[in-house]
Write a protein that holds these residues in place. Structure first.
Motif: not given
Length: 381
Positions: A352-381
């Motif tokens: 799914i496509a997402v928009e990025t916001g603030m980067f802080a502490g190794g994490r990034v703010e994300v938003s987009g259609g279909g994105l919800t709290e608790g959703m499992t997402v992958g971490i590529p190699k």
């Protein structure tokens, strides 16, 4: 003073062209760029490379099942992100002020280094006559006598009132009633009862002071303009100098985090902010403009036994509350432009496509259609 260390901002990241809200339709399958697509982020002080080899079906919207689940996963969290900057600070008693003699004579008494002087007490003595400490935010700069008006007059009257003298109104006017109170004070201090407080007889400071060092000796001649001693406040504070471009980090009243020697963290608060000129390191070097912030410690007991020490101060420049976040490493770069996430569901995954916001502490703010709290997402190699 060490350099300011920024561990959270996103610098030097090559931004792809803005992605359209929906991928353009085309025949057949649109593929993500195969191989290594690199997203570089100064997140948590490190760099992250994101590997994406999945496919995106442009005709079916921004999602499609992937052929294999990613090697590692994480969850989409809802939290508050803080953009922070760390700086070196010096724990001590704050700015040092020099007391200079305003009258000729002989130094006949000096306090000990480290002594605390409060309102109405002698800061030092010249010709055995006291130079008295009083509280005020306007320096003494003239004789104070009947008929004068000003902030320095108000400072004097307020101090006389606090010391128990009365019969006058505390305002900015020096009247005959004020002069009578001054004469009573002069009698108690062993001074000539003139009703005039001559320049150099009192020193105004914001509060009680701590003697930092002595610049003269008892028995030494005193001349106008000669340094007698230096003093500071009595409360422990942290002094931090920032580059001028980091001024947005230091706002009076803002909260900060202080890391003391040994690793203990305590809360702090910015009490003062000022612009200072720092001389160049060499004779021909130009002076630098710096921002100096004073930070008070919430739990004063935590700094007990630390008269002077180097500490780390974490400033918060901006904050994003209650936003969805993922580790920066979870981002994938899309061929269509922008970023996406690989959502894992039921043993399969989709992008799914997402928009990025603030980067802080190794994490990034994300938003987009279909994105919800608790959703499992992958971490590529």
């Amino acid at each position: 003073m060490g350099p300011v260390k920024d561990g959270t901002t996103l610098d030097g990241r090559a931004e792809p062209e803005t992605a359209p809200s929906r991928p353009r339709r085309r025949r057949g399958r649109g593929k993500l760029v195969a191989g290594l697509l690199v997203v570089v982020a100064a997140a948590g002080g490190g760099f992250v490379a994101v590997n994406s080899t999945g496919m995106l079906d442009g005709g079916a919207g921004p999602t499609r099942s992937a052929s294999a689940v990613p090697p590692a996963t994480t969850t989409v969290n809802r939290q508050t992100l803080n953009e922070t900057t760390d700086a070196d600070g010096e724990l001590g008693y704050g700015p040092v002020t020099t007391a200079v003699s305003r009258q000729p004579g002989t130094i006949t008494w000096l306090p000990e280094s480290g002594a605390t002087i409060s309102r109405g007490k002698s800061l030092y003595r010249v010709d055995n006559k006291p130079v008295t400490l009083m509280y005020g935010d306007t320096p003494a700069y003239r004789d104070l006598k009947n008929g004068l008006e000003g902030k320095d007059v108000e400072n004097l009257e307020r101090n006389l009132s606090k010391l128990g003298y009365d019969g006058f109104t505390v305002d900015d006017e020096f009247t005959w009633d004020t002069a009578e109170a001054v004469m009573e004070w002069q009698d108690d201090r062993g001074l000539d009862e003139t009703g005039v407080v001559e320049l150099g007889r009192v020193v105004f400071a914001p509060n009680k002071v701590r003697v930092e060092s002595l610049d003269s000796e008892e028995g030494q001649p005193a001349q106008p303009g000669q340094k007698v001693l230096t003093y500071t406040g009595t409360n422990k504070v942290i002094t931090v100098q920032l580059d001028a471009e980091d001024q947005r980090m230091a706002k009076k009243g803002a909260k900060v985090e202080v890391t003391l020697p040994g690793g203990k963290s305590v809360d702090g608060k910015i009490t003062e902010v000022a612009t200072v000129i720092v001389p160049g390191e060499s004779q021909n070097a130009e002076p630098e403009t710096r921002v100096e912030a004073l930070v008070s410690i919430g739990n004063a007991k935590s700094a007990r036994g630390l008269d002077k020490a180097s500490v780390d101060v974490t400033f918060t420049a901006s904050q994003r509350k209650n936003v969805l976040t993922v580790p920066v490493a979870a981002l994938v770069a899309l061929q269509e432009g922008g970023y996406g996430l690989e959502v894992v569901e039921g043993g399969t995954s989709r992008y799914i496509a997402v928009e990025t916001g603030m980067f802080a502490g190794g994490r990034v703010e994300v938003s987009g259609g279909g994105l919800t709290e608790g959703m499992t997402v992958g971490i590529p190699k």
